[in-house]
Design a protein around this motif. Structure first.
Motif, short mmCIF file in Angstrom:
data_model
loop_
_atom_site.label_atom_id
_atom_site.label_comp_id
_atom_site.label_asym_id
_atom_site.label_seq_id
_atom_site.Cartn_x
_atom_site.Cartn_y
_atom_site.Cartn_z
N MET A 1 0.82 -1.20 0.00
CA MET A 1 0.00 0.00 0.00
C MET A 1 0.87 1.27 0.00
O MET A 1 0.61 2.22 -0.73
CB MET A 1 -0.92 0.02 1.23
N TYR A 2 1.88 1.23 0.87
CA TYR A 2 2.79 2.38 0.96
C TYR A 2 3.45 2.65 -0.39
O TYR A 2 3.52 3.79 -0.85
CB TYR A 2 3.83 2.11 2.04
N LEU A 3 3.93 1.60 -1.01
CA LEU A 3 4.64 1.73 -2.28
C LEU A 3 3.71 2.23 -3.38
O LEU A 3 4.05 3.15 -4.14
CB LEU A 3 5.26 0.38 -2.67
N ILE A 4 2.51 1.64 -3.45
CA ILE A 4 1.55 2.04 -4.49
C ILE A 4 1.15 3.51 -4.32
O ILE A 4 1.12 4.28 -5.28
CB ILE A 4 0.30 1.14 -4.46
N GLY A 5 0.85 3.89 -3.06
CA GLY A 5 0.44 5.26 -2.80
C GLY A 5 1.49 6.27 -3.17
O GLY A 5 1.21 7.29 -3.82
N ASN A 6 2.74 6.01 -2.79
CA ASN A 6 3.81 6.97 -3.07
C ASN A 6 4.19 7.00 -4.54
O ASN A 6 4.52 8.06 -5.08
CB ASN A 6 5.03 6.65 -2.19
N ILE A 7 4.14 5.84 -5.19
CA ILE A 7 4.39 5.83 -6.64
C ILE A 7 3.32 6.65 -7.36
O ILE A 7 3.62 7.41 -8.29
CB ILE A 7 4.42 4.38 -7.17
N ALA A 8 2.07 6.52 -6.92
CA ALA A 8 0.98 7.28 -7.53
C ALA A 8 1.19 8.78 -7.36
O ALA A 8 0.95 9.57 -8.30
CB ALA A 8 -0.36 6.86 -6.92
N LEU A 9 1.66 9.20 -6.18
CA LEU A 9 1.91 10.63 -5.95
C LEU A 9 3.04 11.14 -6.84
O LEU A 9 2.94 12.22 -7.44
CB LEU A 9 2.25 10.88 -4.48
N ILE A 10 4.12 10.37 -6.94
CA ILE A 10 5.24 10.77 -7.80
C ILE A 10 4.81 10.79 -9.27
O ILE A 10 5.16 11.72 -10.02
CB ILE A 10 6.44 9.84 -7.58
N LEU A 11 4.02 9.79 -9.67
CA LEU A 11 3.50 9.79 -11.04
C LEU A 11 2.63 11.01 -11.30
O LEU A 11 2.61 11.55 -12.42
CB LEU A 11 2.69 8.51 -11.28
N GLY A 12 1.91 11.47 -10.27
CA GLY A 12 1.10 12.68 -10.42
C GLY A 12 1.95 13.87 -10.84
O GLY A 12 1.56 14.64 -11.73
N ILE A 13 3.11 14.03 -10.21
CA ILE A 13 4.01 15.13 -10.57
C ILE A 13 4.55 14.93 -11.99
O ILE A 13 4.55 15.86 -12.82
CB ILE A 13 5.18 15.23 -9.56
N VAL A 14 5.02 13.72 -12.28
CA VAL A 14 5.63 13.44 -13.58
C VAL A 14 4.62 13.66 -14.72
O VAL A 14 4.93 14.32 -15.73
CB VAL A 14 6.18 12.00 -13.62
N ILE A 15 3.41 13.11 -14.56
CA ILE A 15 2.41 13.22 -15.63
C ILE A 15 1.95 14.67 -15.78
O ILE A 15 1.74 15.13 -16.92
CB ILE A 15 1.21 12.29 -15.33
N SER A 16 1.81 15.39 -14.67
CA SER A 16 1.42 16.80 -14.75
C SER A 16 2.45 17.61 -15.53
O SER A 16 2.11 18.40 -16.41
CB SER A 16 1.25 17.39 -13.34
N LEU A 17 3.73 17.41 -15.20
CA LEU A 17 4.80 18.13 -15.90
C LEU A 17 4.83 17.75 -17.38
O LEU A 17 4.97 18.63 -18.26
CB LEU A 17 6.16 17.81 -15.26
N TYR A 18 4.69 16.46 -17.68
CA TYR A 18 4.72 16.04 -19.08
C TYR A 18 3.55 16.64 -19.85
O TYR A 18 3.73 17.13 -20.98
CB TYR A 18 4.67 14.51 -19.17
N SER A 19 2.35 16.60 -19.28
CA SER A 19 1.17 17.11 -19.97
C SER A 19 1.28 18.61 -20.21
O SER A 19 0.90 19.12 -21.27
CB SER A 19 -0.09 16.79 -19.16
N LEU A 20 1.82 19.33 -19.22
CA LEU A 20 2.08 20.76 -19.42
C LEU A 20 3.01 21.00 -20.59
O LEU A 20 2.73 21.82 -21.48
CB LEU A 20 2.69 21.36 -18.14
N ALA A 21 4.13 20.28 -20.59
CA ALA A 21 5.12 20.45 -21.66
C ALA A 21 4.55 20.05 -23.02
O ALA A 21 4.75 20.74 -24.03
CB ALA A 21 6.36 19.61 -21.34
N ALA A 22 3.81 18.95 -23.07
CA ALA A 22 3.23 18.49 -24.34
C ALA A 22 2.25 19.50 -24.90
O ALA A 22 2.21 19.76 -26.12
CB ALA A 22 2.55 17.14 -24.14
#
Length: 659
Positions: A1-22
């Motif tokens: 649970m800990y791993l999934i939750g934190n990966i999801a939060l980090i993915l949130g930053i990565v995907i947000s930055l990518y979508s902005l740039a795209a």
């Protein structure tokens, strides 16, 4: 649970930055593939955020105390509904709720089939900036999936004040209102960036804005209801800083919703509309800043938080960005906007409505921030209480009620004064007769009588408008009264939905004015078997009982009630002692009828045979909740309404019969 939750939060930053740039690359190169990739990124972001939200619900509901957030806001004895409601009880969970709602709203926009594709990259980028901010704060400061060093056997539990149905609804609806304001703000910024000064962005966001306003309304009404039931002080609105923070955007969005009608019809007030929606969005961030900064004391604020700096920086950044865009486009805005043609017109009345609502917002903002201002300038914090707000806001709200009464009777472009007088005559006579009746009955308080008279005038104007429309429709269609009223509303949902909202405000005004001017309060210490009177009520203390429920100690006073000499049942005001909280919680006993509430609080006790109770008689408080329901119904009707295909006119105004 800990791993999934934190990966999801980090993915949130990565995907947000990518979508902005795209989006930026796609707009600069006019490349559809990059824009489609950004669109896919936003949909992925909604999916990832949904996983995070579901995961937090799951660990809360299953009492996984290895997570700090779960241990801090739940325990084993807490009912499941409040375990799940702990999602928004603390900083980390409420930030995730913001991010979740924003990502869902962004996904809805990019999936929209309307002819707005050229605006979507700009709109989605503004929303992505907001989402990115919340993810950064969660990852680096308020992680809802942070683990404890040692797993406790039980959690601390939810604050007793939050263990109420109102607090299941109130925070969520306010968040939906706050988050919803980001959408029209994003469209406004998109229109400015694209140098598109027509009313397209307003039409695209009408339902978004109205929905946000509806949720703010529900949040404020339910919050008042919760305070009335749970806090035990006998009121529903204390002008608390966080209460005020949710009221401020409600005032400015109310002004915006009226002002945009002028731009849609007459291509006027463009600067006003842009300024109002930007201000409303900034105030939504300001409200969140107040809750989390700790700079002002509030029963509603989150404790032990250092998130205020993050929100202050982000709020300043977005405000400077919005002001810059407006200034660089100001000549274009001013060039394409038309002036108001006549002082006595609906356009002028709506502009005056804007001034009054903005003045109200400024008065509330100044009073809320004055303690901080005084401390900064003099070194001494001067608290501003309810007397200031009541004294300043009473004349402002009275002027607003009067304007709400007059505005429906004024025509567009240029009103005919003789026709206006003719249409106001009957409502004025009824209102004056009402005032005379109050005086004849010995009702005291000149200011309250004036306020109630203006409210009755406003109420009668809107009823008369309904009646004129129904009468005109019946004359044209030969329909029965109920069918004509239904069809009239159905074919003019925006207009008559708005009238229902105004009627709801009139009903609320009766409750607010009456409960503030004519309430009675008594604190009484009584022995077992002793009776005392308050108003038309006689209360007899029978006994004090002690019980236990879900590990909580409950002390309740058994009190018989008589109303005008007749038995009116038994009430049980309580004090509940929670093992994980130092202070007991008051459970108020309330008996309600259409004209007043009997409000009883168990204050203290010396023994089982001797208690002290606080009793209040609050006139017409139930009208506040009834008026709130009417406002919600009216808003819902306006939300589903569109343009009517054709109208015919009665007394120079649209009566709403489809040809």
């Amino acid at each position: 649970m800990y791993l999934i939750g934190n990966i999801a939060l980090i993915l949130g930053i990565v995907i947000s930055l990518y979508s902005l740039a795209a989006n930026i690359i796609g707009m600069k190169k006019n490349n559809r593939k990059w824009l489609e990739s950004a669109r896919g990124g936003i949909l992925s972001l909604a999916f990832v955020t949904s996983i995070s939200a579901f995961l937090l619900f799951y660990i809360l509901g299953t009492s996984q105390f290895q997570f700090k957030y779960v241990a801090a806001y739940t325990n084993n004895q807490l009912p499941l509904v409040y375990k799940l409601a702990a999602f928004w009880a603390g900083n980390a969970g409420s930030l995730l709720l913001w991010a979740f709602l924003l990502s869902i709203y962004a996904a809805i926009i990019v999936l929209s089939k309307k002819k707005q594709n050229n605006m979507i990259p700009y709109v989605s980028n503004v929303l992505l900036l907001n989402i990115l901010f919340f993810y950064i704060v969660m990852v680096f400061n308020a992680n809802p999936f942070e683990m404890t060093d040692t797993i406790p056997a039980d959690g601390k539990g939810l604050n007793p004040m939050l263990q109420n149905p109102g607090m299941v609804i109130h925070p969520v609806t306010l968040y939906m209102g706050y988050v919803g304001l980001a959408v029209p703000f994003a469209y406004a910024i998109a229109a400015l960036l694209m140098k598109n000064m027509d009313s397209g962005w307003i039409k695209l966001t009408r339902r978004w804005t109205l929905t946000a306003w509806l949720f703010l309304t529900i949040g404020n009404i339910v919050g008042g209801w919760w305070a009335y039931l749970e806090l035990g002080w006998g009121g529903y609105w204390a002008w608390d800083p966080v209460e005020n923070a949710s009221f401020l955007p409600w005032l400015t969005v109310s002004a915006f919703l009226h002002s945009v009608m002028i731009q849609e019809r007459k291509n006027m007030l463009r600067t006003w509309n842009l300024s109002l929606i930007i201000l409303s969005y900034i105030l939504s961030l300001f409200g969140t800043f107040l809750v989390r900064s700790g700079i002002l004391t509030s029963v509603h604020a989150f404790g032990d938080s250092n998130l205020g700096t993050y929100f202050l920086i982000f709020m300043a950044f977005m405000m400077i960005f919005a002001i810059y865009v407006v200034i660089t486009r100001y000549q274009l805005i001013k060039k394409e906007s038309k002036p108001i043609e006549a002082y006595f017109s609906k356009e002028s009345s709506f502009l005056l409505n804007n001034f009054i609502l903005v003045a109200a917002a400024f008065a509330v903002f100044f009073g809320t921030m004055y303690p901080l201002i005084s401390e900064t300038l003099t070194g001494t914090k001067v608290n501003v209480g309810a007397p200031y707000f009541n004294k300043v806001m009473a004349p402002i709200m009275l002027a607003l009620l009067l304007l709400m009464a007059i505005c429906p009777l004024i025509s567009w472009q240029k009103a005919v004064f003789e026709r206006f007088l003719k249409n106001t005559l009957a409502p004025i006579i009824v209102a004056l007769l009402f005032a005379g009746a109050l005086v004849a009955m010995g009702v005291k308080g000149i200011y309250a009588i004036i306020g109630l008279t203006v409210t009755v005038f406003m109420f009668n104007v809107h009823l008369a408008e309904f009646w004129r429309g129904v009468r005109a429709r019946r004359k044209a269609t030969k329909e029965g009264f109920l069918k004509a009223a239904f069809q009239l509303t159905r074919k003019n949902q925006r207009r008559y939905g708005g009238y229902i909202v105004h009627i709801g405000i009139a009903v609320i005004a009766v409750g607010v004015i009456s409960s503030n001017a004519y309430s009675e309060e008594v604190m009484k210490t009584v022995n077992q078997g002793e009776s005392f009177k308050v108003g038309n009520y006689e209360l007899t203390f029978n006994e004090l009982t002690e019980t236990e429920e879900r590990g909580n100690g409950i002390v309740a006073a058994d009190i018989d009630v008589k109303y005008k000499g007749k038995s009116n049942g038994t009430i049980h005001p309580e004090k509940i002692f929670y093992g994980t909280w130092p202070e007991p919680s008051s459970e108020v006993a309330i008996k309600t009828n259409w004209k007043e509430d009997l409000y009883v609080v168990l204050s203290s006790w010396e023994s089982k045979e001797k208690v002290t109770v606080v009793v209040k008689i609050n006139p017409f408080v139930s009208w506040i909740w009834a008026g709130g329901i009417l406002m919600m119904i009216g808003t819902a009707i306006a939300l589903i309404g569109g343009k009517t295909s054709s109208f015919f006119r009665v007394n120079g105004r649209q009566a709403g019969v489809q040809s």
